[in-house]
Design a protein around this motif. Structure first.
Motif, PDB file in Angstrom:
ATOM      1  N   THR A   1       0.829  -1.210   0.000  1.00 33.39           N
ATOM      2  CA  THR A   1       0.000   0.000   0.000  1.00 33.39           C
ATOM      3  C   THR A   1       0.859   1.254   0.000  1.00 33.39           C
ATOM      4  OG1 THR A   1      -1.728  -1.189   1.216  1.00 33.39           O
ATOM      5  CG2 THR A   1      -1.813   1.222   1.232  1.00 33.39           C
ATOM      6  N   TYR A   2       1.887   1.269   0.838  1.00 29.26           N
ATOM      7  CA  TYR A   2       2.770   2.441   0.899  1.00 29.26           C
ATOM      8  C   TYR A   2       3.446   2.689  -0.443  1.00 29.26           C
ATOM      9  CZ  TYR A   2       7.059   5.038   1.744  1.00 29.26           C
ATOM     10  OH  TYR A   2       8.091   5.929   1.650  1.00 29.26           O
TER      11      TYR A   2
ATOM     12  N   SER B   1       2.655   1.599  -3.441  1.00 30.91           N
ATOM     13  CA  SER B   1       1.708   1.938  -4.506  1.00 30.91           C
ATOM     14  C   SER B   1       1.285   3.400  -4.435  1.00 30.91           C
ATOM     15  CB  SER B   1       0.470   1.040  -4.405  1.00 30.91           C
ATOM     16  OG  SER B   1       0.823  -0.318  -4.554  1.00 30.91           O
TER      17      SER B   1
END
Length: 374
Positions: free
Chosen positions: A31-32, A34
């Motif tokens: 997530t980070y 991306s």
């Protein structure tokens, strides 16, 4: 009765714990990565895009450090901490260095490919916990071996980066040692030469002052001797200043300066300097002292009848070639003067090659990076 023990050894349970935590860790890191990668690429046409990418890469580097520590604690995989690229001070050097950091980019790739692998390992291990208990140890060892390979392959130091940093550290040591040796030489020359003469001059003038009224002729003779000492001291100071940085090099450039050096050589020297413009003062000084030391070697050791010096520019390199028809046999073995020259040129990304077959003369070729003045 023997104490109750778990079915698997401690290392197997560590591997199982690593595989189970792959999913939450990979979710967070994916997530980070991306977010900053998408935002940075989308905003790259604006002024905030590149700094955003640089900040994201810096964070990816820290995630890579965390993954190395997790692998060390749970998988017993020791991966050395990668070195950082050297950079200057300020915002823009930080952005540029971060964008071309191979360690950060490999850590980013590691975070991106870990999500599907984390989902797979979590699913397999949880299933084996309930329906494949006898095979869980083998499954954990096989899956964790893949994790070990990924950590070593993507989070280990870059060989090229480490080699370059080692070269820079070695070159820095050479520069520091050379500067210290030059300072000691200047201090020794001042102490043993000009300073000693000036002390003797002061004593002589003091004695002449005392003799001035008692014996004017002796006092005049002593003043005359002191005058001679002053001339010698001035000559030694000029020679010392020429050894630090000759005025003719600053005023007129390499051509006249090298012609002056060639004129002091005991062997006839032909000098050819083909430069449309002058290089930076630092490169100019290194080229001058390189040729000067090589011509000193020609005078002292070659037994040559003649020598040639050529300088020219080729692209972004300054090339120097010094040839003589002497006895040859020169080497760059440790402890020789040529070895010291090779180290000095290497400290500024230069090259130094000696071709000296016995009985066939010596050809020394040196290269320096070209830097424009100013």
């Amino acid at each position: 009765m023997p104490p109750p023990v778990l079915a698997f050894p401690r290392q197997t349970w560590r591997e199982i714990g690593y595989l189970l935590t792959n999913l939450p860790v990979s979710l967070l890191t994916f997530t980070y990565v991306s977010l900053w990668l998408y935002a940075g690429v989308a905003a790259s046409i604006t002024v905030i895009g590149l700094p955003l990418l640089a900040a994201g890469l810096t964070g990816s580097r820290q995630l890579g450090r965390y993954e190395r520590r997790r692998a060390l604690r749970l998988l017993s995989v020791r991966v050395d901490e990668p070195s950082r690229l050297p950079r200057g001070r300020g915002f823009f050097p930080w952005v540029w260095t971060s964008l071309k950091d191979p360690v950060a980019w490999r850590a980013t790739l590691y975070s991106l490919i870990r999500l599907p692998w984390g989902v797979f390992t979590f699913t397999v291990v949880v299933t084996a916990l309930f329906v494949g208990w006898p095979l869980l140890g083998w499954i954990a060892r096989g899956l964790s071996s893949v994790d070990r390979a990924m950590v070593r392959g993507l989070l280990s130091p870059s060989d090229e980066l480490e080699r370059r940093i080692a070269e820079l550290e070695s070159d820095r040591g050479t520069v520091v040692d050379t500067a210290a040796a030059d300072l000691r030489r200047i201090e020794r020359d001042l102490h043993d030469g000009a300073q000693a003469r000036l002390v003797a001059l002061a004593m002589g003038l003091g004695l002449a002052k005392e003799k001035l009224l008692e014996d004017p002729e002796v006092a005049a003779k002593m003043v005359d001797e002191a005058h001679g000492e002053v001339k010698l001291a001035l000559q030694e100071l000029r020679d010392l200043a020429r050894g630090i940085h000759p005025a003719i090099l600053t005023d007129r450039g390499l051509g006249p300066a090298l012609s002056s050096v060639a004129g002091r050589c005991t062997v006839p020297v032909r000098v050819s300097v083909e430069l449309a413009e002058r290089p930076a003062p630092a490169i100019e000084g290194i080229a001058y002292f390189t040729v000067s030391e090589l011509l000193q070697n020609v005078s002292k050791h070659s037994g040559a009848q003649r020598a040639e010096v050529e300088l020219w520019r080729s692209g972004d390199r300054l090339l120097i070639q010094v040839r003589d028809d002497g006895r040859g046999g020169a080497t760059t073995d440790r402890g020789s003067g040529l070895a010291g020259l090779s180290e000095r040129l290497g400290s500024v990304d230069g090259l130094f090659v000696v071709d000296s077959p016995p009985g066939e003369g010596t050809t020394v070729t040196a290269e320096l990076p070209w830097r424009n003045r100013g």
